[in-house]
Design an enzyme around this catalytic site. Structure first.
Site, PDB file in Angstrom:
ATOM      1  N   CYS A 104       0.834  -1.204   0.000  1.00 45.81           N
ATOM      2  CA  CYS A 104       0.000   0.000   0.000  1.00 45.81           C
ATOM      3  C   CYS A 104       0.869   1.254   0.000  1.00 45.81           C
ATOM      4  O   CYS A 104       0.585   2.222  -0.716  1.00 45.81           O
ATOM      5  CB  CYS A 104      -0.932  -0.002   1.210  1.00 45.81           C
ATOM      6  SG  CYS A 104      -1.946   1.494   1.361  1.00 45.81           S
ATOM      7  N   CYS A 202      -5.831  -2.385   7.383  1.00 48.60           N
ATOM      8  CA  CYS A 202      -6.884  -1.367   7.353  1.00 48.60           C
ATOM      9  C   CYS A 202      -8.214  -1.894   6.851  1.00 48.60           C
ATOM     10  O   CYS A 202      -9.269  -1.538   7.375  1.00 48.60           O
ATOM     11  CB  CYS A 202      -6.431  -0.181   6.504  1.00 48.60           C
ATOM     12  SG  CYS A 202      -6.095  -0.592   4.769  1.00 48.60           S
TER      13      CYS A 202
END
EC number: 2.8.1.13
Length: 401
Positions: A104, A202
């Site tokens: 990410c 997340c």
């Protein structure tokens, strides 16, 4: 104002957390033109109890209001799904344990977000990561350093950043300890000063990991065997386990037998008894077998050599062979090792002391002192020859492409 702090347009990734909030505040205090961007990277669970995105944006907007900066809500969910989540699923399907936060950072926060910031006319971007960037005056290269707070250092997650990305990046809180960040937030009255730090992946949130993964990868039950080949139970699918895992095996009541205890004693395992916990030691996709061992110091859990692939080097070229330190998982204490060989794609490390549960799919990250050199994805490690060989010829069905 010196050249380093001359007024610049800086786009800050505002997550709704205290670290990025203080980052924006510090840059505004230095006289910069600061713009906040809230990145929405996941939208599959917008209406579920596990999604905190809406709350986080409210917090980020409140912070922007207090500091006196603009904030923009930008949706990167499609990029995230293509560049990060798809790879996350492929790795789990192949029996490995990926780290999506590393991908990410490389693909979203310091690529898609950076590109968006540049289109806004930004000269730099900034995030609330605990790391530092320093320009080496003798080489002209930008170096990635550990954050000053050893308990919060996040350089491990940033090791794939390249020179172009680092040259445009600021990490203001990397020069501070977390206690100082909290103090600053409290003193200036930030509404999220006491907000709990986010943990875990997340897009999973607080839900059980196995429940989340089962939405995308089908269960494929098979046998659980110990190091002597005895069947101890049944697993739900190799994708749902990782090396070194102790909880959730479903064999907590299984005891070692006399011959197995004697074998452990012969190996020199200290303190191994019939009630010692079981740990995942290997996943054999050819036979769909989950191999477990008893005792934390079982030799099947110890490795002194590993190979890594898909390497990324901060300097742009592989470091020279020699002694350095490495982490094979986040929060691990730096381990002395020898970089035996390294190319732009692969490297091999030999450790001075055995490393526990070295896990394919995780990253091996190299350091010289506080300087992060880069690293690669762990492909394999040395284990006893009696351990079955991992293959990826048979993989569970992928439910969602």
């Amino acid at each position: 104002m010196d050249k380093q702090h001359s007024k610049q347009r800086i786009v800050v990734g505002l997550s709704g957390g205290v670290d990025s909030a203080v980052t924006a505040y510090l840059l505004k205090q230095q006289g910069h033109e600061v713009i906040g961007i809230f990145m929405k990277n996941w939208e599959d669970d917008d209406d579920s109890e596990y999604c905190s995105s809406n709350i986080d944006f409210v917090d980020a907007a409140a912070v922007a209001d207090v500091i006196g900066i603009e904030i923009e809500h930008v949706n990167f969910a499609a990029d995230y799904k293509d560049r990060v989540f798809a790879e996350f699923l492929r790795e789990y399907q192949a029996g490995r344990t990926p780290n999506p936060d590393i991908l990410c950072n490389a693909e979203i926060k310091f690529k898609a977000f950076l590109d968006h910031a540049m289109r806004l006319g930004a000269e730099k971007i900034a995030t609330g990561h605990y790391a530092r960037v320093r320009r080496n005056e003798s080489t002209g290269l930008h170096e990635l350093l550990k954050g000053l707070d050893p308990a919060k250092d996040q350089s491990y997650f940033l090791h794939r950043l390249n020179q172009a990305q680092l040259s445009k990046t600021l990490f203001p809180v990397g020069e501070l300890h977390k206690t100082e960040v909290r103090r600053i937030a409290d003193e200036i009255g930030l509404p999220n000063a006491k907000k709990k730090d986010s943990t875990g992946i997340c897009f999973i949130g607080e839900r059980p990991f196995r429940d989340f993964l089962n939405r995308y990868i089908a269960k494929a039950p098979g046998p659980i065997k110990n190091d002597r080949g005895r069947v101890l139970g049944k697993h739900v699918g190799l994708s749902f386990y990782t090396l070194g895992q102790r909880q959730g095996l479903g064999i907590g009541g299984v005891k070692a037998r006399g011959a197995e205890l004697k074998a452990a004693q012969a190996r020199g395992q200290r303190g191994v008894g019939e009630h010692e916990p079981w740990f995942v030691a290997r996943k054999d996709l050819d036979t769909n077998t989950l191999w477990v061992v008893q005792g934390h110091d079982h030799p099947w859990l110890q490795s002194t050599v590993l190979s890594a692939q898909d390497c990324s080097w901060v300097a742009g070229t592989a470091p020279a062979a020699g002694l350095m330190a490495a982490k094979t998982r986040y929060r691990q204490v730096d381990a002395t090792c020898e970089l035996r060989s390294a190319t732009t794609a692969n490297c091999e490390l030999v450790f001075a002391e055995p490393q526990w549960a070295v896990t394919p799919g995780q990253s091996a990250v190299l350091y010289q002192g506080d300087v992060c050199l880069g690293g690669g994805v762990i492909a394999a490690s040395n284990v006893p020859n009696t351990l079955p060989t991992v293959s990826t010829r048979s993989t569970p069905e992928l439910l969602v492409k």
